[in-house]
Write a protein that holds these residues in place. Structure first.
Motif: not given
Length: 563
Positions: A380-391, A429-439, A490-496
């Motif tokens: 959850r912390a990784i997928f939701f970028t929990y530590f992106q700010s206010g670490t 939001d996770v499913l809409n993450s695009e190719k090359g993104s960290r998520v 470029n979104r996750l449902p078309n990536l593997h």
């Protein structure tokens, strides 16, 4: 309450105090970093009557330091590399006898060390291509040219030296009219009865039209070192070590700026001199690349206040005294992640996410029975970028929540935290993450842990190739649909994930052609690994059906991963 006293002494008095051990440096001082040019310009400035800048001296005695407070003696020699930069040398740590030592230098270490090396110490040059461990080095001495006819000064060059002062290992060979600056300390110069004769002997090779120039330099050099009180300082009395440290950090903003991690490490070494050596034993193999910040932040998490991000004596001693327990927690973390098929080395540049797990492992013996809760938090912390700010505040939040849940990480706890609860919006939001993104990269990695091979390199790949969407649309597809498909390609449902060599061979091949080139066993394996719903068309005309069906399947798998 500390008291401030302003005073001044001569350069010679200051250097004698260093030589006699009266002046030392706090152990949290950094290393000597000046190069030869900076030392040359310091002496140039002194002879030009420029002020050296005020020093900051901390008065130490039995009331403000304890027996286990460490200090460092000044360097008596330094080796410069072939680029004339000082090799990084650790000062030797020592306890002090306050009956002899009464001053610790908080600000001015580089200047005092430079003057001490010039007059009472020894400098060396390491030849080019000579390795540090070989011990090869050549004596170099600080010289000043007394023949004004040999001096070439670029008046237009900003910040250039006005006197010809330079370190040289070719002593006496460059010019018979060079004077070694440290020779001004000879008794014959210090004795008023012999000084005039000593100066005349020193300038015997200087041409007649430069004699007066040479005499004035040597007279001025004597006065600058022995007569004028150029070392102006502010002395601080009745101040404890923690306050001295705070003042050091605030004043130490000039020269080569210290990174916060360097200051923190220096603070830690003040209380635990072998800290860096012990850290080095951990930061290898799986933990190589994590850096000392990781250990310091972990220590703050376990023993102190992670929000303040400041090592104090208590935290340093807790870490030192519990070093085996700390190392065991890191070893247990590595084993736990391995059981989850995750290499701890994956987090070398994103280790903040591991700190709550380290805290949990350290304080709970039952962590081995809670892989599900730990995995839910981690992903959850990784997928939701929990530590992106206010670490730091989020680390403190996790720490507080673990404590309030009786030193446990539970799904219930995570669900009560807005940032870590699983919602439809976050999944979208996770499913809409695009190719090359960290998520996108992280999600694909964790979705496929069951089959990826650590020996291979995997790449994000489009199922339906990207370039197909730059071509003309299929006849049966409307322009509006085609624009929509191009927008989501470029979104996750078309990536593997695809192994690098396979990705290279697939390249821009149509998905249906790539699939049809396989045998039955390969097809079944591909469908499973690419997480493609059964019995769906792989033709581009049916892109939307595949996209939406796979999106639903990925959402289900992701929710399972997130607990």
């Amino acid at each position: 309450m500390s008291r401030l006293i302003d005073n001044s002494i001569t350069i010679y008095e200051a250097l004698q105090n260093i030589k006699d051990g009266r002046y030392v440096m706090p152990a949290f001082q950094r290393q000597f970093v000046w190069g030869t040019e900076q030392i040359e310009k310091l002496w140039d400035s002194i002879l030009l009557d420029y002020p050296i800048a005020t020093f900051l001296f901390w008065h130490v005695d039995d009331s403000n330091v304890s027996w286990d407070t460490y200090f460092c003696s000044f360097l008596s020699e330094v080796t410069f590399d072939s680029r004339k930069q000082a090799d990084t040398v650790n000062y030797e740590l020592t306890s002090i006898n306050v009956k002899n030592t009464n001053i610790a230098v908080l600000d001015g270490q580089q200047r005092l060390t430079s003057m001490y090396l010039s007059l009472l110490g020894q400098a060396y040059i390491r030849p080019k291509n000579s390795r540090k461990k070989s011990g090869d080095k050549i004596v170099t001495k600080l010289l000043i040219e007394l023949n004004k006819n040999k001096i070439t000064v670029d008046e237009e060059e900003y910040n250039s030296k006005k006197y010809d002062i330079k370190f040289s290992e070719k002593i006496g060979r460059l010019s018979p009219t060079q004077f070694e600056i440290k020779n001004i300390l000879d008794d014959k110069f210090q004795n008023e009865a012999t000084r005039e004769t000593a100066i005349e002997e020193a300038i015997v090779n200087v041409p007649g039209d430069s004699k007066d120039y040479a005499r004035s330099i040597l007279t001025k050099l004597y006065n600058k070192i022995f007569v004028e009180k150029l070392v102006r300082y502010t002395g601080i009395k009745e101040m404890k070590q923690d306050d001295a440290l705070e003042m050091f950090v605030r004043f130490n903003s000039g020269g080569k700026a210290l990174r916060k991690s360097e200051i923190t490490m220096s603070i830690l070494e003040a209380y635990w001199p072998s800290a860096k050596t012990e850290f080095g034993k951990i930061l290898v193999d799986s933990y190589a690349g994590f850096g000392t910040d990781f250990i310091i932040r972990s220590a703050l998490m376990l023993y102190g206040d992670v929000v303040k991000s400041n090592i104090n004596k208590k935290i340093a001693e807790d870490l030192k005294n519990d070093w085996n327990g700390f190392k065991q927690a890191l070893s247990n973390l590595e084993s736990l992640l391995k059981e989850m098929k995750i290499d701890v080395s994956r987090f070398s540049s994103s280790w903040n996410v591991l700190l709550p797990i380290i805290y949990y492992i350290y304080y709970s013996s039952d962590y081995v029975n809670n892989i599900k809760g730990i995995q839910a938090y981690l992903l959850r912390a990784i997928f939701f970028t929990y530590f992106q700010s206010g670490t730091t505040s989020k680390l403190q939040q996790m720490k507080s929540n673990i404590i309030s849940f009786d030193y446990d990480i539970t799904i219930e706890m995570l669900d009560q935290m807005n940032d870590l609860s699983v919602t439809d919006g976050k999944i979208e939001d996770v499913l809409n993450s695009e190719k090359g993104s960290r998520v996108a990269g992280e999600v694909l990695y964790y979705l496929n842990l069951s089959w990826t091979n650590k020996s291979f390199k995997y790449e994000q790949d489009h199922l339906h190739p990207d370039n197909r969407f730059s071509e003309s649309k299929p006849v049966s597809v409307s322009m509006e649909e085609w624009k929509k498909w191009r927008g989501v390609r470029n979104r996750l449902p078309n990536l593997h994930l695809l192994e690098g060599r396979s990705n290279g061979s697939k390249n821009a091949m149509r998905l249906v052609d790539y699939y049809n080139d396989m045998n039955d066993e390969q097809k079944a394996k591909f469908i499973k690994q690419a997480i493609i719903p059964q019995d769906l068309s792989l033709e581009i005309e049916d892109f939307e059906k595949l996209y939406e069906a796979r999106k639903s399947l990925l959402a289900k798998r992701i929710r399972e991963l997130l607990g």
